[in-house]
Design a protein around this motif. Sequence first.
Motif, PDB file in Angstrom:
ATOM      1  N   ASP A 430       0.807  -1.217   0.000  1.00 45.29           N
ATOM      2  CA  ASP A 430       0.000   0.000   0.000  1.00 45.29           C
ATOM      3  C   ASP A 430       0.843   1.272   0.000  1.00 45.29           C
ATOM      4  N   GLY A 431       2.170   1.121   0.021  1.00 46.22           N
ATOM      5  CA  GLY A 431       3.037   2.290   0.154  1.00 46.22           C
ATOM      6  C   GLY A 431       2.873   3.319  -0.947  1.00 46.22           C
ATOM      7  N   ILE A 437      -2.111   8.973  -3.240  1.00 43.55           N
ATOM      8  CA  ILE A 437      -3.497   9.385  -3.034  1.00 43.55           C
ATOM      9  C   ILE A 437      -3.671  10.184  -1.749  1.00 43.55           C
ATOM     10  N   ALA A 438      -3.103   9.666  -0.646  1.00 45.83           N
ATOM     11  CA  ALA A 438      -3.250  10.349   0.641  1.00 45.83           C
ATOM     12  C   ALA A 438      -2.184  11.413   0.852  1.00 45.83           C
ATOM     13  N   ASP A 439      -1.135  11.380   0.038  1.00 41.56           N
ATOM     14  CA  ASP A 439      -0.038  12.354   0.140  1.00 41.56           C
ATOM     15  C   ASP A 439       0.630  12.304   1.516  1.00 41.56           C
ATOM     16  N   ARG A 440       0.845  11.089   2.013  1.00 42.67           N
ATOM     17  CA  ARG A 440       1.512  10.922   3.306  1.00 42.67           C
ATOM     18  C   ARG A 440       2.677   9.949   3.136  1.00 42.67           C
ATOM     19  N   ALA A 441       3.735  10.173   3.909  1.00 39.13           N
ATOM     20  CA  ALA A 441       4.927   9.326   3.853  1.00 39.13           C
ATOM     21  C   ALA A 441       4.616   7.947   4.426  1.00 39.13           C
ATOM     22  N   THR A 442       5.325   6.929   3.939  1.00 39.78           N
ATOM     23  CA  THR A 442       5.149   5.567   4.441  1.00 39.78           C
ATOM     24  C   THR A 442       6.499   4.984   4.860  1.00 39.78           C
TER      25      THR A 442
END
Length: 658
Positions: A430-431, A437-442
Amino acid sequence: MKSIIFIMVCISVVFAVSTHFRVAQYEAWKKLPHENERIAYLSAMTDDAHYWNRLAKEYIKGIDDEPGADHMRFFPDGEGSLRPVPLLSVMLAKGASLLNVSVEWAGIYMSPVLAGLFIIPLFCYFYFLGMPAAGVLGGLLGTFSFYYYIRTSFGYVDTDILNLFFLYTTSLFILMATEDADRKKVILFSALAGLTQFFFYWWYFKPGITVVFLAVYILAMLIAKRDEPKLVLYGVVAFVVCSNPFNLLGGLINLKDLLIKYLTGSSAVGTYFPNALQTISEFQSLGIKKVLGGLLSSQAVALAGLLLFIIFFVRHWRRMIPLAPIILLGMMAFVSSIRFSYYLAAFIGIGYGMSIHFLVSRFLKGRVSEVYHQYLAVGLAAVFFLSVLPMTAYDKMRLPSSSKSKLAKAYEELKSKIPEDSPVYTWWDDGYKIANIADRATFHDGGIQQTAKTYFIARSFVSNSQEELHATIKYLEEKGYAEIKKMTEAGEPPQEIIDDVVNYESRQKSKAYLLFSNDMIAKYPAFNMLGNWDFEKQSGELKGFTFTNCYKLEFGKLHCDAGAFDLNKGYQNESVPIKRFLFIENGHVTKDRTFQNEEGIYLEIMFQDKRFAGALIMNKEIFQSNFNQMFVLGRFDFGKFRQVYNEAPYVRVFKVMY
C-alpha cells in the motif's frame, strides 16, 4: 515505393490490432456501475503506477528540482530520489498538459498505444532479414501473450509498456550497424543504438542491461567487421558516448545486483533476515510448464514455436546475435522470476513466422519473385494467427474491483484524518498508493521492501502482543532503518537485533499512524512466513486466513461456499470442530461464543449494513495476531493506540499514542 507501402501496411495492421483490443477494454469499464469513475480508474491500475503518477505531479509542481532523498518513502531514512525524473513520469506530466486531463487519465490514454510500439522495430528487424512474416507473427503473439497482455492492459501504467520497444529498437540498430557497408552509416547506427539505450536507462533505470547490449554489440561487430578493427573501435566509442559512459560504469554494479537478486534471491541486509521476494509470486521460479502457460494457453504450441525459433537462430546465428540480450532476459523466466516470460513471447511467433517463410520460399523457389514469397508468407502468417488466436489473452479483461475502489476512496479521505507530517505504518503493497493518493509518507513500499524493515513490520502484524507492535513502530519511527542496518552489517546475532527493536522504550510523542486494509487478508501468508521466520532453518511457513462467501443463516446453521457451519453445536460440515465464532457488524464484534471443543477452527462472520460480507476461517495463532484483533475485530490497547478511521471491512486506521 511498393516495399515502403508493404512495410507501412504490415506495421499499421498489427499495431492497430494490438491497440484496438486494449482500447476495447475501456468499453467494458464504462459498463460497470462506478459510483465514482475517478476512484475506479485509480484503483484499477498497478500499484507502481501510483509511484510514477506522484513523481509526475511533483514534476509539474517543480518539486523534482529539489535535491536529496525522497522522504515520502522509507520513513524516516528516506530513499534516494530518481534523477533525472523518470521518463515515464515526464511523459505523464506532458501528456496531462497536452490533453488537459489529470496525470492518471494521461497514463490511461497513453498505455494502449505505447504497449504496441515494440511491433515497429520488431517487424523492421525481420523485414531487414527478408522474413516479414516472422515480424508479423512475432508482434501479434508477443502483444497478446498472457503475461505481456495482462501487464500492459488498459489502465496498467508501468514501465512494461515500453520496455520491449527500447530493447528491439537497440537490437535493430545493432543489426543495421553490422550489415551496412557504409562506414558513416555504421557509426550512425552505432550511435543510435547507444542513444536508444540512453533513453532506455531514463525509462527503466537498469544500466546493467546496457552493459549486456554493449557486449553483444562488440561481439556482433567483431564478427561482421573483423577486417576493419578501426571501424569497430569507432562504433564502440559512438555507442558508449551516446549511451552515457557514466551509465555504463554504474551498469557493472547494477548487473551484478540484478543477477544476485533474481538468481539467488539473497537478502541485501545479510544472510539471516528473510527476503520479501520469497513471498512474491511473480518473482518465483514456477517451472517450464507455468512459463509456457503464461505465453499461450497451449503449452505444446508455445514450446513448438520456441523450438522452431532455436532452429532458425542456429541457422542464421550471425544475424540473430543482436537479439541475444532479449533472449537472455526471456530465458531468465525458466530459472528465476516468471515476470521475465513476456520477453520470450514474441519468439514463439518469430519461430512460426520463419518456418512459414522457409516453406513458402522452398515451394515457390524459381516460380515467382522473392517479393511475392513475402506477400504469401505474410498472408499465411495472418491465417495462422487467427487459428491460434483463442490460445492468446486477446479477450481477457483487467477490470476495476469495487473493493479496491473503496480502498482508494478511503486513502483520499485520510488527507483530512492524518496530519501532513505524520508517516503511515502499513504493509509495503500500500506504500505507493498512500503516498500518491493520501499524500503521506510511508515506512516502506514496493520498491524498497527487500530490507530487514519488512521482517519487523511483518513480525509486528503476526505477533499477539500489541506492546511489541507499538515498540516496533516507535523504534522504526525514531531510529529508522539505519540503526538496524548498522547492526546487521556488524554481524550481530539476529535475536539481539530483534530484542532491541521489540523491547524499545521511549516517551517521545509519536506522529505515526497505523493502517490496515482488507488487501492484507490475502497477504497474511506473507506476513506469517516473514514474521515467524525460523533463523536456524532459514525458512518460514505460508499460513493465513481462509475466506468464504456466506449466503444464509437459519436455525443456527450458517451456509457458505466452504460448507455448513453449525453455530449451535460447534461443527463445520458436521465433522470439523469449531472452537470459537464471532459476528462482526461494520467492524464491531456483536457476538462472541466459545465452544468446549479442545481444539478447533476460529470463525469470524462479517456483516456490512446487515448483509453478509463473508467469513474468515483461521487457527488460534492467526486469531490472536495483532492484525486480526485490531483490523478484523477492532480490539486494541487504548493506552497505545486510538482508532481514528473505520471503514470496515476495507480500511482501519489507528493513531500511535505517546
